[in-house]
Design a protein around this motif. Structure first.
Motif, PDB file in Angstrom:
ATOM      1  N   LYS A   1       0.831  -1.217   0.000  1.00 27.76           N
ATOM      2  CA  LYS A   1       0.000   0.000   0.000  1.00 27.76           C
ATOM      3  C   LYS A   1       0.856   1.255   0.000  1.00 27.76           C
ATOM      4  O   LYS A   1       0.374   2.348   0.279  1.00 27.76           O
ATOM      5  CB  LYS A   1      -0.908  -0.015   1.224  1.00 27.76           C
ATOM      6  CG  LYS A   1      -1.844  -1.220   1.240  1.00 27.76           C
ATOM      7  CD  LYS A   1      -3.290  -0.808   1.197  1.00 27.76           C
ATOM      8  CE  LYS A   1      -4.203  -1.973   0.980  1.00 27.76           C
ATOM      9  NZ  LYS A   1      -5.047  -2.284   2.112  1.00 27.76           N
ATOM     10  N   GLY A   2       2.173   1.103  -0.216  1.00 27.46           N
ATOM     11  CA  GLY A   2       3.015   2.284  -0.393  1.00 27.46           C
ATOM     12  C   GLY A   2       3.854   2.687   0.803  1.00 27.46           C
ATOM     13  O   GLY A   2       4.493   3.730   0.789  1.00 27.46           O
ATOM     14  N   VAL A   3       3.836   1.879   1.880  1.00 28.15           N
ATOM     15  CA  VAL A   3       4.711   2.181   3.021  1.00 28.15           C
ATOM     16  C   VAL A   3       6.052   1.488   2.746  1.00 28.15           C
ATOM     17  O   VAL A   3       6.170   0.272   2.880  1.00 28.15           O
ATOM     18  CB  VAL A   3       4.107   1.687   4.355  1.00 28.15           C
ATOM     19  CG1 VAL A   3       4.963   2.143   5.534  1.00 28.15           C
ATOM     20  CG2 VAL A   3       2.668   2.163   4.513  1.00 28.15           C
ATOM     21  N   THR A   4       7.047   2.279   2.333  1.00 25.25           N
ATOM     22  CA  THR A   4       8.305   1.679   1.868  1.00 25.25           C
ATOM     23  C   THR A   4       9.506   2.103   2.711  1.00 25.25           C
ATOM     24  O   THR A   4      10.576   1.507   2.597  1.00 25.25           O
ATOM     25  CB  THR A   4       8.571   2.098   0.410  1.00 25.25           C
ATOM     26  OG1 THR A   4       8.449   3.519   0.331  1.00 25.25           O
ATOM     27  CG2 THR A   4       7.559   1.463  -0.542  1.00 25.25           C
ATOM     28  N   ASP A   5       9.330   3.113   3.569  1.00 21.24           N
ATOM     29  CA  ASP A   5      10.423   3.621   4.402  1.00 21.24           C
ATOM     30  C   ASP A   5      10.810   2.556   5.441  1.00 21.24           C
ATOM     31  O   ASP A   5       9.990   2.151   6.265  1.00 21.24           O
ATOM     32  CB  ASP A   5       9.937   4.909   5.074  1.00 21.24           C
ATOM     33  CG  ASP A   5      10.997   5.566   5.935  1.00 21.24           C
ATOM     34  OD1 ASP A   5      11.711   4.858   6.675  1.00 21.24           O
ATOM     35  OD2 ASP A   5      11.100   6.804   5.878  1.00 21.24           O
ATOM     36  N   GLY A   6      12.069   2.116   5.387  1.00 26.87           N
ATOM     37  CA  GLY A   6      12.538   1.031   6.257  1.00 26.87           C
ATOM     38  C   GLY A   6      12.368   1.324   7.738  1.00 26.87           C
ATOM     39  O   GLY A   6      11.991   0.449   8.518  1.00 26.87           O
ATOM     40  N   ARG A   7      12.642   2.585   8.133  1.00 22.39           N
ATOM     41  CA  ARG A   7      12.531   2.919   9.570  1.00 22.39           C
ATOM     42  C   ARG A   7      11.079   2.852  10.024  1.00 22.39           C
ATOM     43  O   ARG A   7      10.779   2.432  11.138  1.00 22.39           O
ATOM     44  CB  ARG A   7      13.089   4.321   9.832  1.00 22.39           C
ATOM     45  CG  ARG A   7      14.611   4.391   9.731  1.00 22.39           C
ATOM     46  CD  ARG A   7      15.092   5.802  10.030  1.00 22.39           C
ATOM     47  NE  ARG A   7      14.394   6.760   9.189  1.00 22.39           N
ATOM     48  CZ  ARG A   7      14.092   8.004   9.545  1.00 22.39           C
ATOM     49  NH1 ARG A   7      14.419   8.465  10.719  1.00 22.39           N
ATOM     50  NH2 ARG A   7      13.446   8.799   8.710  1.00 22.39           N
TER      51      ARG A   7
ATOM     52  N   MET B   1       6.791  -0.208  12.854  1.00 17.70           N
ATOM     53  CA  MET B   1       5.463  -0.842  12.831  1.00 17.70           C
ATOM     54  C   MET B   1       5.561  -2.339  13.116  1.00 17.70           C
ATOM     55  O   MET B   1       4.600  -2.947  13.583  1.00 17.70           O
ATOM     56  CB  MET B   1       4.766  -0.556  11.498  1.00 17.70           C
ATOM     57  CG  MET B   1       4.454   0.939  11.381  1.00 17.70           C
ATOM     58  SD  MET B   1       3.447   1.389   9.966  1.00 17.70           S
ATOM     59  CE  MET B   1       1.828   0.807  10.489  1.00 17.70           C
ATOM     60  N   GLU B   2       6.721  -2.894  12.860  1.00 15.42           N
ATOM     61  CA  GLU B   2       6.928  -4.302  13.185  1.00 15.42           C
ATOM     62  C   GLU B   2       7.089  -4.467  14.695  1.00 15.42           C
ATOM     63  O   GLU B   2       6.665  -5.461  15.284  1.00 15.42           O
ATOM     64  CB  GLU B   2       8.196  -4.776  12.465  1.00 15.42           C
ATOM     65  CG  GLU B   2       8.400  -6.255  12.480  1.00 15.42           C
ATOM     66  CD  GLU B   2       9.626  -6.647  11.667  1.00 15.42           C
ATOM     67  OE1 GLU B   2      10.523  -5.798  11.455  1.00 15.42           O
ATOM     68  OE2 GLU B   2       9.672  -7.805  11.243  1.00 15.42           O
ATOM     69  N   ARG B   3       7.692  -3.446  15.340  1.00 18.78           N
ATOM     70  CA  ARG B   3       7.979  -3.540  16.777  1.00 18.78           C
ATOM     71  C   ARG B   3       6.758  -3.304  17.649  1.00 18.78           C
ATOM     72  O   ARG B   3       6.697  -3.794  18.774  1.00 18.78           O
ATOM     73  CB  ARG B   3       9.001  -2.461  17.167  1.00 18.78           C
ATOM     74  CG  ARG B   3      10.393  -2.815  16.806  1.00 18.78           C
ATOM     75  CD  ARG B   3      11.359  -2.088  17.753  1.00 18.78           C
ATOM     76  NE  ARG B   3      12.638  -1.965  17.092  1.00 18.78           N
ATOM     77  CZ  ARG B   3      13.237  -0.815  16.824  1.00 18.78           C
ATOM     78  NH1 ARG B   3      12.692   0.318  17.203  1.00 18.78           N
ATOM     79  NH2 ARG B   3      14.382  -0.802  16.204  1.00 18.78           N
TER      80      ARG B   3
ATOM     81  N   VAL C   1      -2.617   3.622   6.592  1.00 14.12           N
ATOM     82  CA  VAL C   1      -2.735   5.082   6.684  1.00 14.12           C
ATOM     83  C   VAL C   1      -1.775   5.615   7.755  1.00 14.12           C
ATOM     84  O   VAL C   1      -1.121   6.643   7.563  1.00 14.12           O
ATOM     85  CB  VAL C   1      -4.203   5.495   6.956  1.00 14.12           C
ATOM     86  CG1 VAL C   1      -4.308   6.988   7.242  1.00 14.12           C
ATOM     87  CG2 VAL C   1      -5.078   5.121   5.768  1.00 14.12           C
ATOM     88  N   VAL C   2      -1.648   4.884   8.862  1.00  9.24           N
ATOM     89  CA  VAL C   2      -0.659   5.250   9.887  1.00  9.24           C
ATOM     90  C   VAL C   2       0.733   5.260   9.252  1.00  9.24           C
ATOM     91  O   VAL C   2       1.524   6.199   9.442  1.00  9.24           O
ATOM     92  CB  VAL C   2      -0.705   4.251  11.076  1.00  9.24           C
ATOM     93  CG1 VAL C   2       0.473   4.470  12.027  1.00  9.24           C
ATOM     94  CG2 VAL C   2      -2.029   4.380  11.825  1.00  9.24           C
ATOM     95  N   GLY C   3       1.026   4.249   8.461  1.00  9.42           N
ATOM     96  CA  GLY C   3       2.335   4.143   7.807  1.00  9.42           C
ATOM     97  C   GLY C   3       2.589   5.276   6.832  1.00  9.42           C
ATOM     98  O   GLY C   3       3.654   5.898   6.838  1.00  9.42           O
TER      99      GLY C   3
END
Ligand code: SAH
Length: 206
Positions: A10-16, A21-23, A58-60
């Motif tokens: 959905k376009g969230v590509t920024d690694g940080r 969001m994984e944490r 959307v958060v991402g």
């Protein structure tokens, strides 16, 4: 893994942003029982006080648009469940988050404490006035829709700072915009269509 894959698609590509969001376990910010099983689906869900926890993608997208740097002091208006503030806490030095409902702020603060997120300060107040005593902010994020960017928030944005917010009427599709403060004024960019609950004046009753 599937959660991150869905975010990327959905376009969230920024690694940080993806690492943050994984944490942060979204299920901690959702009512146990009713909706817990849907915590990792890409949909908004109801929370207390008639509000909603935003859709993860959307958060991402909003977090990515904010381009938070490690030394930043960030203001979020619209604590809701606290999920967005928790994501910001992974990327910034300090996060201030404001909501007009006492109950939401107290519940979110309890989750921040349980997760040892000590760089978030939550405040019960009308966020349309910002937090003058902590201004200026490097980044400001609104997660409730205003008809226009509130003047006090523009005034509390540092020169070079970025503010991301949904603008438009509450009952229609709104536009997510990014405002960058320059030496001499503000730059405005339209990012995409979104739907948020409205920014409401005054404190809530709960
Ligand atoms: N960011 C939240 C979702 C927010 S929903 C999350 O991650 O879960 C929008 C929130 O904005 C609601 O909780 C609502 O109470 C709050 N809100 C609306 N108007 C406000 C105002 N003037 N000041 C502070 N909070 C406000």
């Amino acid at each position: 893994m599937q959660f991150l894959f869905a975010l990327r698609s959905k376009g969230v590509t920024d690694g940080r942003v993806l690492t943050a969001m994984e944490r942060i376990d979204r299920s901690r910010f959702i009512n146990k029982g009713l909706f817990a099983a849907r915590a990792f689906e890409d949909m908004p869900l109801p929370i207390a006080c008639g509000q909603t926890i935003s859709q993860p993608s959307v958060v991402g997208i909003m977090t990515q648009a904010l381009n938070v740097q490690p030394r930043d002091k960030v203001l979020e208006v619209g604590t809701g469940s606290g999920y967005q503030a928790a994501i910001l806490s992974q990327l910034a030095r300090r996060v201030y988050t404001i909501d007009r409902f006492r109950r939401l702020v107290n519940e979110a603060q309890a989750v921040f404490d349980a997760l040892n997120l000590h760089n978030i300060t939550s405040v019960i107040a009308d966020g349309s006035f910002g937090l003058p005593e902590q201004a200026p902010f490097d980044r400001i994020l609104l997660t409730a829709a205003a008809e226009d960017p509130p003047g006090p928030l523009l005034a509390q944005l540092r020169v070079g700072g970025i503010m991301v917010l949904p603008v438009g009427q509450s009952d229609t599709v709104q536009t997510l915009i990014r405002v960058t403060r320059q030496q001499t004024g503000f730059d405005y960019e339209e990012l995409r269509d979104v739907r948020f609950v409205p920014l409401i004046e005054g404190l809530g009753e709960d």
